[in-house]
Design a protein around this motif. Structure first.
Motif, short mmCIF file in Angstrom:
data_model
loop_
_atom_site.label_atom_id
_atom_site.label_comp_id
_atom_site.label_asym_id
_atom_site.label_seq_id
_atom_site.Cartn_x
_atom_site.Cartn_y
_atom_site.Cartn_z
N HIS A 82 22.69 -12.69 -12.09
CA HIS A 82 21.41 -13.02 -11.75
C HIS A 82 20.44 -11.77 -11.70
CE1 HIS A 82 18.67 -15.92 -9.17
NE2 HIS A 82 18.01 -15.02 -9.66
N ASN A 83 20.35 -11.27 -12.77
CA ASN A 83 19.41 -9.75 -12.62
C ASN A 83 18.59 -9.97 -14.02
OD1 ASN A 83 21.57 -9.15 -14.67
ND2 ASN A 83 21.54 -7.04 -13.62
N ALA A 84 18.34 -11.10 -14.69
CA ALA A 84 17.71 -11.18 -15.89
C ALA A 84 16.36 -10.40 -15.87
CB ALA A 84 17.45 -12.55 -16.34
N ALA A 85 15.52 -10.61 -14.68
CA ALA A 85 14.47 -9.84 -14.36
C ALA A 85 14.62 -9.51 -12.73
CB ALA A 85 13.45 -10.50 -14.83
N VAL A 86 14.58 -8.29 -12.62
CA VAL A 86 14.63 -8.00 -11.27
C VAL A 86 13.10 -7.65 -10.42
CG1 VAL A 86 16.94 -7.26 -11.24
CG2 VAL A 86 15.20 -5.42 -11.37
N THR A 87 12.95 -7.76 -9.26
CA THR A 87 11.63 -7.27 -8.76
C THR A 87 11.60 -5.55 -8.52
OG1 THR A 87 11.68 -9.35 -7.21
CG2 THR A 87 10.40 -7.40 -6.62
N LEU A 88 10.67 -5.32 -9.27
CA LEU A 88 10.35 -3.71 -9.17
C LEU A 88 9.34 -3.38 -8.29
CD1 LEU A 88 10.02 -3.51 -13.09
CD2 LEU A 88 11.96 -3.09 -11.90
N ILE A 89 9.90 -2.63 -7.63
CA ILE A 89 9.38 -2.49 -6.04
C ILE A 89 7.81 -1.69 -6.50
CG2 ILE A 89 9.34 -1.10 -3.95
CD1 ILE A 89 12.23 -1.28 -3.86
N ASP A 90 7.55 -0.90 -6.99
CA ASP A 90 6.47 -0.20 -6.95
C ASP A 90 5.59 -1.41 -7.64
OD1 ASP A 90 6.92 2.15 -6.10
OD2 ASP A 90 7.40 3.46 -7.92
N GLU A 91 5.79 -2.03 -8.83
CA GLU A 91 5.03 -2.83 -9.38
C GLU A 91 4.52 -4.02 -8.43
OE1 GLU A 91 7.42 -1.56 -10.97
OE2 GLU A 91 6.73 -1.28 -13.03
N ALA A 92 5.67 -4.36 -7.54
CA ALA A 92 5.18 -5.63 -6.74
C ALA A 92 4.48 -4.98 -5.61
CB ALA A 92 6.71 -5.86 -6.22
N ILE A 93 4.61 -3.91 -5.35
CA ILE A 93 3.59 -3.36 -4.23
C ILE A 93 2.29 -3.07 -4.63
CG2 ILE A 93 3.23 -1.36 -2.70
CD1 ILE A 93 6.37 -0.82 -2.40
N ASP A 94 2.24 -2.82 -5.66
CA ASP A 94 0.49 -2.80 -6.40
C ASP A 94 0.19 -4.01 -6.43
OD1 ASP A 94 0.69 -0.04 -6.93
OD2 ASP A 94 1.37 -0.15 -9.07
N TYR A 95 0.89 -5.00 -7.01
CA TYR A 95 0.58 -6.44 -7.15
C TYR A 95 0.02 -6.92 -5.51
CZ TYR A 95 0.79 -11.46 -8.00
OH TYR A 95 0.74 -13.03 -8.15
N ILE A 96 0.84 -6.87 -4.66
CA ILE A 96 0.64 -7.40 -3.29
C ILE A 96 -0.43 -6.71 -2.79
CG2 ILE A 96 1.74 -7.75 -0.91
CD1 ILE A 96 4.40 -8.10 -2.45
N ALA A 97 -0.52 -5.32 -2.82
CA ALA A 97 -1.72 -4.64 -2.22
C ALA A 97 -3.08 -5.16 -2.77
CB ALA A 97 -1.56 -3.14 -2.42
N ARG A 98 -3.10 -5.31 -4.24
CA ARG A 98 -4.06 -5.78 -4.72
C ARG A 98 -4.51 -7.22 -4.16
NH1 ARG A 98 -2.81 -7.27 -9.85
NH2 ARG A 98 -1.82 -5.09 -10.00
N ALA A 99 -3.59 -8.08 -4.08
CA ALA A 99 -3.81 -9.46 -3.55
C ALA A 99 -4.60 -9.31 -2.06
CB ALA A 99 -2.62 -10.28 -3.61
N ILE A 100 -4.05 -8.37 -1.41
CA ILE A 100 -4.10 -8.56 -0.01
C ILE A 100 -5.83 -7.84 0.10
CG2 ILE A 100 -3.90 -7.16 2.07
CD1 ILE A 100 -0.89 -7.64 1.86
N THR A 101 -6.02 -7.00 -0.64
CA THR A 101 -7.30 -6.52 -0.78
C THR A 101 -8.28 -7.61 -1.17
OG1 THR A 101 -6.26 -4.28 -1.25
CG2 THR A 101 -8.80 -4.50 -1.84
N GLN A 102 -8.00 -8.20 -2.10
CA GLN A 102 -8.79 -9.40 -2.81
C GLN A 102 -9.05 -10.51 -1.61
OE1 GLN A 102 -6.37 -10.53 -6.04
NE2 GLN A 102 -7.74 -9.85 -7.52
N ASP A 103 -7.76 -10.87 -0.77
CA ASP A 103 -8.01 -11.62 0.24
C ASP A 103 -9.04 -11.35 1.45
OD1 ASP A 103 -7.35 -14.06 1.73
OD2 ASP A 103 -6.27 -12.69 2.84
N GLN A 104 -8.77 -10.05 1.56
CA GLN A 104 -9.66 -9.19 2.77
C GLN A 104 -11.12 -9.28 2.21
OE1 GLN A 104 -8.86 -7.71 5.71
NE2 GLN A 104 -7.15 -9.02 5.32
N ALA A 105 -11.54 -9.32 0.81
CA ALA A 105 -13.06 -9.27 0.32
C ALA A 105 -13.32 -10.58 0.27
CB ALA A 105 -12.77 -8.44 -0.86
N GLY A 106 -12.50 -11.56 0.60
CA GLY A 106 -12.95 -12.98 0.59
C GLY A 106 -12.77 -13.68 -0.78
N GLU A 107 -12.11 -12.95 -1.81
CA GLU A 107 -11.61 -13.52 -3.25
C GLU A 107 -10.53 -14.05 -3.16
OE1 GLU A 107 -11.62 -9.85 -5.56
OE2 GLU A 107 -13.67 -9.13 -4.65
#
Ligand code: NDP
Ligand code: OXD
Length: 313
Positions: free
Chosen positions: A276-301
């Motif tokens: 079960h490691n065909a594709a693993v969660t890459l921490i840096d990429e995941a953090i970038d993605y989540i930080a972007r999503a939170i920033t969007q949510d905070q901006a009402g997007e």
């Protein structure tokens, strides 16, 4: 802004450091049992029910993976664990698409060039060139045409195999034939030489790949499962391998994980297994993605990756 984080097996250090760097206004903490302190966002993998229960003021929960079957199962088992009003998000791609491409291209080329046959021949010191497969009929069919399914189709394009996808809704993808809905499943399977599973695990897809399903593939087809083990009836898969209906399978996921030591799939000569490691969660990429999503949510997007809890993905 308060962020709580939980993962059953990973250290919090890199996650907290990365999140703090990208969201300097946030306070990020690893959630511990008994922590009922305030939280605006929760980042979770297999969270204990008590972590989320009663947190109606959360602005979002981020699953630290692409599949959300596990957390949705938990929500079903623990009614009230997370109010319906709280959005659930998942990771889209974040480096997983490329890993899936690598896995799929490797498997398809191994089977197309008959490296699996030659590996078995080598064990017998057998020098015997085998007839090649025809590229024009070595059709690859991908179950699921979402973020990862479409990416795998893209990754296979340079090799020139006919490509097709099966999804709920029709797709327009250059160079790829789209089949949509249950009625299109039979024609999709009938013309598929290599079947790649990239469906989410939902009530509709659990145990979908059974004897009846596999029997619709051409005799001697190949099967790659890089989605979820719960979608495959393993006894039927083994029977299809025994009868030659399936020539080979590459499996990353299983009904029970880790795959039990005595399971017959381990020793099947036509099966390759990864843990079960065909594709693993890459921490840096995941953090970038989540930080972007939170920033969007905070901006009402509206951040991408919102899960439709009713649909199950
Ligand atoms: P997406 O949600 O982007 O795509 C899902 C696709 O499946 C969509 O095309 C959807 O159709 C289709 N689909 C869903 N239900 C049905 C159905 N009943 N009938 C036909 N088609 C259906 O998911 P991802 O591509 O991001 O991920 C797919 C899965 O891969 C994850 O859910 C996860 O389980 C698995 N995965 C496995 C990993 C591993 O290491 N083994 C790692 C990462 C993910 P439509 O487009 O019409 O909605
Ligand atoms: C996922 C997984 O869904 O790791 O991200 O399987």
């Amino acid at each position: 802004m308060e962020i709580i984080w939980y993962h059953p097996s990973q250290s919090a250090t890199a996650w907290i450091r990365g999140l703090q760097q990208r969201l300097p206004q946030a306070r990020v903490r690893a959630w511990q049992p008994g922590d009922e302190g305030p939280a605006d966002y929760a980042l979770v993998r297999s969270p204990p029910a008590e972590m989320l229960r009663g947190r109606a003021t959360l602005r979002g929960v981020f699953a630290l993976g692409a599949g959300v079957d596990e957390i949705l199962k938990q929500l079903e088992q623990h009614p009230g664990m997370l109010p319906d009003s709280v959005p659930l998000y998942r990771l889209e791609d974040t480096g997983m698409a490329r890993q899936m491409q690598e896995y799929a291209v490797h498997s398809v080329l191994t089977w197309f060039r008959r490296f699996d046959d030659y590996q078995l021949q080598q064990q017998q010191a057998c020098w015997q060139p085998l007839p090649p497969y025809a590229r024009e009929t070595f059709t690859v069919g991908i179950l699921g045409a979402g973020v990862l399914g479409q990416s795998v189709a893209e990754g296979l394009k340079p090799w020139g195999f006919p490509l097709r996808v099966w999804s709920r809704s029709p797709k327009t993808i250059d160079g790829v034939t789209s089949f949509a809905g249950r009625d299109a499943l039979q024609p999709f399977l009938q013309g598929t030489q290599v079947l790649i599973n990239l469906l989410p695990s939902t009530p509709e897809t659990i145990n979908l790949i059974d004897q009846h399903f596999l029997a619709q593939l051409p005799h001697g087809a190949f099967f790659l499962n890089i989605a979820r083990g719960a979608q495959v009836v393993e006894a039927d898969l083994l029977a299809a391998l025994e009868s030659g209906q399936l020539k080979a399978a590459a499996l990353d996921v299983f009904q029970v994980e880790p795959l039990p030591e005595a399971h017959p799939l381990w020793s099947h000569p036509r099966v390759t297994i990864t843990p079960h490691n065909a594709a693993v969660t890459l921490i840096d990429e995941a953090i970038d993605y989540i930080a972007r999503a939170i920033t969007q949510d905070q901006a009402g997007e509206t951040p991408q990756g919102r899960v439709d809890r009713q649909r199950g993905y």
